[in-house]
Scaffold this active site. Sequence first.
Site, PDB file in Angstrom:
ATOM      1  N   CYS A 100      -8.810  12.447 -18.036  1.00  0.00           N
ATOM      2  CA  CYS A 100     -10.149  12.844 -18.514  1.00  0.00           C
ATOM      3  C   CYS A 100     -10.159  14.243 -19.137  1.00  0.00           C
ATOM      4  CB  CYS A 100     -11.165  12.784 -17.385  1.00  0.00           C
ATOM      5  SG  CYS A 100     -11.183  11.194 -16.559  1.00  0.00           S
ATOM      6  N   HIS A 155     -17.488  16.972 -18.701  1.00  0.00           N
ATOM      7  CA  HIS A 155     -16.974  15.609 -18.573  1.00  0.00           C
ATOM      8  C   HIS A 155     -18.022  14.782 -17.819  1.00  0.00           C
ATOM      9  CE1 HIS A 155     -14.640  12.168 -17.861  1.00  0.00           C
ATOM     10  NE2 HIS A 155     -14.392  12.418 -16.593  1.00  0.00           N
ATOM     11  N   ASN A 204     -18.327   6.823 -17.404  1.00  0.00           N
ATOM     12  CA  ASN A 204     -17.215   7.759 -17.548  1.00  0.00           C
ATOM     13  C   ASN A 204     -16.246   7.216 -18.603  1.00  0.00           C
ATOM     14  OD1 ASN A 204     -14.850   9.217 -17.273  1.00  0.00           O
ATOM     15  ND2 ASN A 204     -14.823   9.147 -15.037  1.00  0.00           N
TER      16      ASN A 204
HETATM   17  O1  UT7 Z   1     -13.055  11.186 -14.358  1.00  0.00           O
HETATM   18  C1  UT7 Z   1     -12.632  11.264 -13.037  1.00  0.00           C
HETATM   19  C2  UT7 Z   1     -12.774   9.913 -12.420  1.00  0.00           C
HETATM   20  N1  UT7 Z   1     -13.417   9.751 -11.201  1.00  0.00           N
HETATM   21  C3  UT7 Z   1     -14.521  10.345 -10.727  1.00  0.00           C
HETATM   22  O2  UT7 Z   1     -15.048  11.259 -11.243  1.00  0.00           O
HETATM   23  C4  UT7 Z   1     -15.090   9.817  -9.456  1.00  0.00           C
HETATM   24  C5  UT7 Z   1     -15.515  10.883  -8.500  1.00  0.00           C
HETATM   25  N2  UT7 Z   1     -16.116  10.286  -7.337  1.00  0.00           N
HETATM   26  C6  UT7 Z   1     -17.380   9.781  -7.359  1.00  0.00           C
HETATM   27  O3  UT7 Z   1     -18.049   9.840  -8.373  1.00  0.00           O
HETATM   28  C7  UT7 Z   1     -17.924   9.216  -6.082  1.00  0.00           C
HETATM   29  O4  UT7 Z   1     -17.050   9.482  -5.033  1.00  0.00           O
HETATM   30  C8  UT7 Z   1     -18.208   7.696  -6.157  1.00  0.00           C
HETATM   31  C9  UT7 Z   1     -19.375   7.431  -7.077  1.00  0.00           C
HETATM   32  C10 UT7 Z   1     -16.974   6.960  -6.654  1.00  0.00           C
HETATM   33  C11 UT7 Z   1     -18.563   7.167  -4.773  1.00  0.00           C
HETATM   34  O5  UT7 Z   1     -19.659   7.870  -4.254  1.00  0.00           O
HETATM   35  P1  UT7 Z   1     -19.601   8.448  -2.773  1.00  0.00           P
HETATM   36  O6  UT7 Z   1     -20.918   9.012  -2.466  1.00  0.00           O
HETATM   37  O7  UT7 Z   1     -18.420   9.385  -2.711  1.00  0.00           O
HETATM   38  O8  UT7 Z   1     -19.365   7.170  -1.914  1.00  0.00           O
HETATM   39  P2  UT7 Z   1     -18.136   6.851  -0.941  1.00  0.00           P
HETATM   40  O9  UT7 Z   1     -16.850   6.751  -1.665  1.00  0.00           O
HETATM   41  O10 UT7 Z   1     -18.229   7.795   0.196  1.00  0.00           O
HETATM   42  O11 UT7 Z   1     -18.514   5.387  -0.458  1.00  0.00           O
HETATM   43  C12 UT7 Z   1     -19.657   5.163   0.290  1.00  0.00           C
HETATM   44  C13 UT7 Z   1     -19.798   3.673   0.562  1.00  0.00           C
HETATM   45  C14 UT7 Z   1     -18.526   2.989   1.022  1.00  0.00           C
HETATM   46  O12 UT7 Z   1     -18.873   2.065   2.020  1.00  0.00           O
HETATM   47  P3  UT7 Z   1     -18.518   2.357   3.545  1.00  0.00           P
HETATM   48  O13 UT7 Z   1     -17.038   2.426   3.587  1.00  0.00           O
HETATM   49  O14 UT7 Z   1     -19.192   3.658   3.869  1.00  0.00           O
HETATM   50  O15 UT7 Z   1     -19.125   1.169   4.245  1.00  0.00           O
HETATM   51  C15 UT7 Z   1     -18.069   2.218  -0.201  1.00  0.00           C
HETATM   52  O16 UT7 Z   1     -17.358   1.045   0.132  1.00  0.00           O
HETATM   53  O17 UT7 Z   1     -20.205   3.008  -0.630  1.00  0.00           O
HETATM   54  C16 UT7 Z   1     -19.380   1.864  -0.826  1.00  0.00           C
HETATM   55  N3  UT7 Z   1     -19.280   1.567  -2.244  1.00  0.00           N
HETATM   56  C17 UT7 Z   1     -20.203   0.841  -2.899  1.00  0.00           C
HETATM   57  N4  UT7 Z   1     -21.342   0.243  -2.514  1.00  0.00           N
HETATM   58  C18 UT7 Z   1     -22.055  -0.410  -3.440  1.00  0.00           C
HETATM   59  C19 UT7 Z   1     -18.330   1.968  -3.115  1.00  0.00           C
HETATM   60  N5  UT7 Z   1     -18.610   1.484  -4.343  1.00  0.00           N
HETATM   61  C20 UT7 Z   1     -19.750   0.786  -4.227  1.00  0.00           C
HETATM   62  C21 UT7 Z   1     -20.554   0.079  -5.147  1.00  0.00           C
HETATM   63  N6  UT7 Z   1     -21.680  -0.503  -4.707  1.00  0.00           N
HETATM   64  N7  UT7 Z   1     -20.209  -0.020  -6.451  1.00  0.00           N
END
Ligand code: UT7
Length: 332
Positions: A117, A257, A287
């Site tokens: 990115c 970004h 993204n």
């Molecule tokens: O360009 C660089 C590329 N990447 C990024 O910039 C990503 C950076 N990270 C993020 O933007 C965030 O971490 C995410 C948007 C990916 C996730 O948000 P979060 O608040 O960090 O959530 P999390 O990873 O802590 O997950 C929370 C819960 C999990 O469930 P459990 O384990 O707590 O039961 C995930 O399984 O949300 C669940 N989850 C979803 N639920 C519904 C993960 N993806 C989804 C989804 N829909 N699409």
Amino acid sequence: MLGHKRSVGILGVGSTLPENIITNRDLETMVDTSSEWIISRTGIRERHIAGPDIATSDLSLTAGRQALERAGIEAQELDLIIVATATPDMPFPSTACIVQAALGANNAAAFDLEAACSGFLYGVAVAEQFISSKTYDTALVIGAETLSKITNWSDRNTCVLFGDGAGACVLGPVSNDRGILSHYLGADGRGKELLQIRGGGSRKPTSIDTVRQKLHYIEMQGAEVYKFAVRIMGEAALKALQRSGLSREDVDFLVPHQANHRIIKAVARRLRLPPEQVIVNVDRCGNMSAASIPVALDEAIIAGRINADDILVLVAFGGGLTWGATVIKWGT
Ligand code: UT7
């Protein structure tokens, strides 16, 4: 040495997004997710997705042609083409060579640059060195991705995040007090496993097994990347400002970004910038990795938001891990 260098700026910008759109509602039918979850965690409502016949070079070409036209530069005048991408058409030839041939830019050196990115800002920094040192006069830097082709559409952790698109800038000499004022690039390979595609390279060449294990798709440890992004985006932006002799009070626009609206808000807070000074398109585009910043920049220019002498801070982070920030005084 400094006396022999010249100022380098952006002469023209272009961008393109594929026509097809996938909304959060569409994703609800594909994986166990909800539009509310996606919007509240990421700010994304929809993303553009390239059809089966569209490759990264096709998007690059459209954006590149636009940037050249707006800069008033002929393809034959280009000395250098850099395509920043993590989704090249194929391992080789480079997407930049494919674009060079299609543009008829026969006098240009051409190569791809991979910094995930952060790739576009890495590309701008590289091109600027060639032009400021007077090795070259004109460069086309493209950030282009078709992330949809390397997305596992059954993995809800990643498939809701990404989109396809391309943005391009023509770089060339500008008047002394304008153009790129500073860069700050960085990398920390210790975080290499946080965002990766394990298969398809020399470590795990493509085989029936790697495909069965879905190793050709993006894997991400989202929460870890999130923490890193919030810290590094602010740090990189402030470091680049310091290198240019400016402070956050001097900034007119932040072009970050576009990974997640919460990350963007955190960086804006660190720079003490109100929302109207932050360029955002993550809601409509998701993204787009290396394409995010040049597409956002182009949209801001088209909307008439950027004026001559505005101070812009472009800042990115991504897989590698990598990061970069560039300070530009807008205009030629
Ligand atoms: O360009 C660089 C590329 N990447 C990024 O910039 C990503 C950076 N990270 C993020 O933007 C965030 O971490 C995410 C948007 C990916 C996730 O948000 P979060 O608040 O960090 O959530 P999390 O990873 O802590 O997950 C929370 C819960 C999990 O469930 P459990 O384990 O707590 O039961 C995930 O399984 O949300 C669940 N989850 C979803 N639920 C519904 C993960 N993806 C989804 C989804 N829909 N699409």
